[in-house]
Design an enzyme around this catalytic site. Structure first.
Site, PDB file in Angstrom:
ATOM      1  N   TYR A 121     114.497   8.368  64.290  1.00 21.66           N
ATOM      2  CA  TYR A 121     113.136   8.748  63.892  1.00 21.66           C
ATOM      3  C   TYR A 121     112.814   8.266  62.475  1.00 21.66           C
ATOM      4  O   TYR A 121     111.927   8.792  61.824  1.00 21.66           O
ATOM      5  CB  TYR A 121     112.954  10.270  63.985  1.00 21.66           C
ATOM      6  N   LYS A 168     127.200  10.547  69.595  1.00 25.89           N
ATOM      7  CA  LYS A 168     127.551   9.568  70.621  1.00 25.89           C
ATOM      8  C   LYS A 168     128.339   8.465  69.918  1.00 25.89           C
ATOM      9  O   LYS A 168     128.002   7.272  69.951  1.00 25.89           O
ATOM     10  CB  LYS A 168     126.252   9.041  71.277  1.00 25.89           C
ATOM     11  N   ASP A 200     125.746  13.359  75.708  1.00 22.81           N
ATOM     12  CA  ASP A 200     125.397  13.346  77.134  1.00 22.81           C
ATOM     13  C   ASP A 200     126.208  14.388  77.895  1.00 22.81           C
ATOM     14  O   ASP A 200     125.673  15.155  78.699  1.00 22.81           O
ATOM     15  CB  ASP A 200     125.555  11.935  77.726  1.00 22.81           C
ATOM     16  N   ASP A 224     116.340  16.800  69.165  1.00 31.68           N
ATOM     17  CA  ASP A 224     115.032  16.925  69.814  1.00 31.68           C
ATOM     18  C   ASP A 224     115.208  17.078  71.332  1.00 31.68           C
ATOM     19  O   ASP A 224     114.620  17.965  71.962  1.00 31.68           O
ATOM     20  CB  ASP A 224     114.197  15.671  69.486  1.00 31.68           C
ATOM     21  N   ASP A 228     115.000  20.714  73.901  1.00 30.50           N
ATOM     22  CA  ASP A 228     114.086  20.829  75.045  1.00 30.50           C
ATOM     23  C   ASP A 228     114.867  21.201  76.310  1.00 30.50           C
ATOM     24  O   ASP A 228     114.394  21.981  77.136  1.00 30.50           O
ATOM     25  CB  ASP A 228     113.321  19.518  75.283  1.00 30.50           C
TER      26      ASP A 228
HETATM   27  N1  GGG Z   1     104.930  21.183  67.753  1.00 28.76           N
HETATM   28  C1  GGG Z   1     105.673  20.037  67.696  1.00 28.76           C
HETATM   29  C2  GGG Z   1     105.125  18.874  68.452  1.00 28.76           C
HETATM   30  O1  GGG Z   1     103.966  18.544  68.386  1.00 28.76           O
HETATM   31  N2  GGG Z   1     106.030  18.239  69.175  1.00 28.76           N
HETATM   32  C3  GGG Z   1     105.779  17.002  69.845  1.00 28.76           C
HETATM   33  C4  GGG Z   1     106.732  15.924  69.454  1.00 28.76           C
HETATM   34  O2  GGG Z   1     106.590  14.820  69.896  1.00 28.76           O
HETATM   35  N3  GGG Z   1     107.727  16.232  68.624  1.00 28.76           N
HETATM   36  C5  GGG Z   1     108.656  15.304  68.111  1.00 28.76           C
HETATM   37  C6  GGG Z   1     109.556  15.966  67.108  1.00 28.76           C
HETATM   38  O3  GGG Z   1     109.671  17.189  67.067  1.00 28.76           O
HETATM   39  O4  GGG Z   1     110.197  15.259  66.310  1.00 28.76           O
END
Ligand code: GGG
Length: 327
Positions: A121, A168, A200, A224, A228
């Site tokens: 990122y 990884k 993984d 990230d 999720d």
């Molecule tokens: N509320 C966080 C949000 O909008 N998440 C969407 C997203 O793409 N997040 C990427 C990240 O948390 O780095």
């Protein structure tokens, strides 16, 4: 003392869940807030040509804390600079199952401590030739040590016995090798008990046996994705808050995005954002108020009402009112 809070609802359901969290914060006794709303996101981009106006960035950089909702397509141009504006390096994402919520894995109690400043990122992407794109992944020893120190401290301060370093390093030998080496060095210097896991395989183990894990220290993208996945274990993204912290200021946001499929219907689950506001209260030093907010959310999750993502038919407003009622 008045806490100066920057509020950035952003896109989609951010426009619904952030006002809900502000309503909850306003209902608290003994904490004085001044909320100022700022624009960011896809609509702001369409209207002004900028997804994150300078004034929003500057406001976040000087406020006591920022409460953020969600970003859609412009996420990279909104969230990443906002996290930088508050000088945060740790994205803390607790994922726990709540009584009253149908969870795939009710024994889940995890906290992802995600490195927030580099990895894939880092935003260094380019098209080097027609049809050929590249991404530079930055991993530094300093940032990796810093997130490891934060993760081990978090585990110690919050009573988590299991610390796992996600990586990884068998494939990304140089970059994740550096991340793993730095995190292991911190763990060893502290004489801490910890484990490491290939990300993984870790995804599968979290799904099958989440009770064997506590704090997961992860590089940016892995944190990230794995958080999720953990949302799926506990009942969905409507339940996961997050805090971007590490310095004096902080940025607090639900883990979920803008959810365009349900935006504007008034049915978004406000719990993730209200729980993010509780993390903000903790950060600002209002531990008791934070606990009250968490108790109120837990009460509503235990007894309802629930929004459709949790199987109910309540609206965002109904759930918010029920949380406020319990305060
Ligand atoms: N509320 C966080 C949000 O909008 N998440 C969407 C997203 O793409 N997040 C990427 C990240 O948390 O780095």
């Amino acid at each position: 003392m008045t806490e100066d809070i920057v509020v950035v609802p952003g896109d989609g359901i951010g426009q619904e869940v952030v006002p809900a969290a502000v309503e909850v914060l306003e209902a608290l006794d003994g904490v004085d807030f001044e909320f100022t709303e700022y624009d960011a996101g896809d609509e702001t981009l369409a209207e002004t040509g900028e997804a994150l106006p300078e004034e929003t960035y500057e406001a976040a950089a000087s406020a006591d804390a920022t409460l953020f909702g969600a970003a859609g397509e412009s996420a990279a141009d909104v969230i990443l600079p906002l996290r930088e504006a508050v000088d945060s390096f740790a994205n803390v994402r607790p994922a726990r199952a709540y009584p009253g919520v149908d969870a795939l894995r009710p024994e889940t109690d995890l906290v992802f401590v995600r490195e927030n400043t580099e990895g894939v990122y880092s935003g260094i992407e380019s098209e080097i030739a027609d049809g050929v794109t590249t991404l530079t992944r930055v991993v530094t020893e300093d940032a990796s040590r810093r997130i490891a120190e934060f993760g081990f401290d978090y585990a110690e301060q919050n009573g988590y016995e299991d610390v796992t370093i996600a990586h990884k390093a068998n494939v990304m030998r140089v970059t994740d090798g550096a991340f793993l080496d730095a995190c292991e060095a911190v763990g060893d210097e502290r004489g801490a008990d910890y484990d490491d896991a290939l990300m993984d395989a870790l995804a599968m183990h979290l799904l099958l046996r989440p009770e064997e894990y506590g704090v997961v220290i992860a590089p940016n993208l892995a944190g990230d994705v794995l958080s999720d996945l953990a949302a799926g274990l506990v009942g969905g993204l409507g339940l996961l808050p997050s805090a971007n912290v590490g310095s004096e200021r902080g940025l607090f946001e639900p883990v979920h995005g803008s959810a365009p499929d349900i935006a504007g219907q008034g049915i978004a689950n406000p719990c993730a954002t209200v729980l993010s506001a509780a993390m903000m209260l903790d950060h600002l030093g209002y531990g008791e108020a934070a606990a009250d907010v968490r108790d109120a959310v837990e009460g509503v999750l235990a007894e309802g009402p629930h929004t459709p993502d949790l199987g109910g038919d309540a609206s965002t407003e109904d759930v918010t009112a029920a949380i406020v009622e319990r305060l």
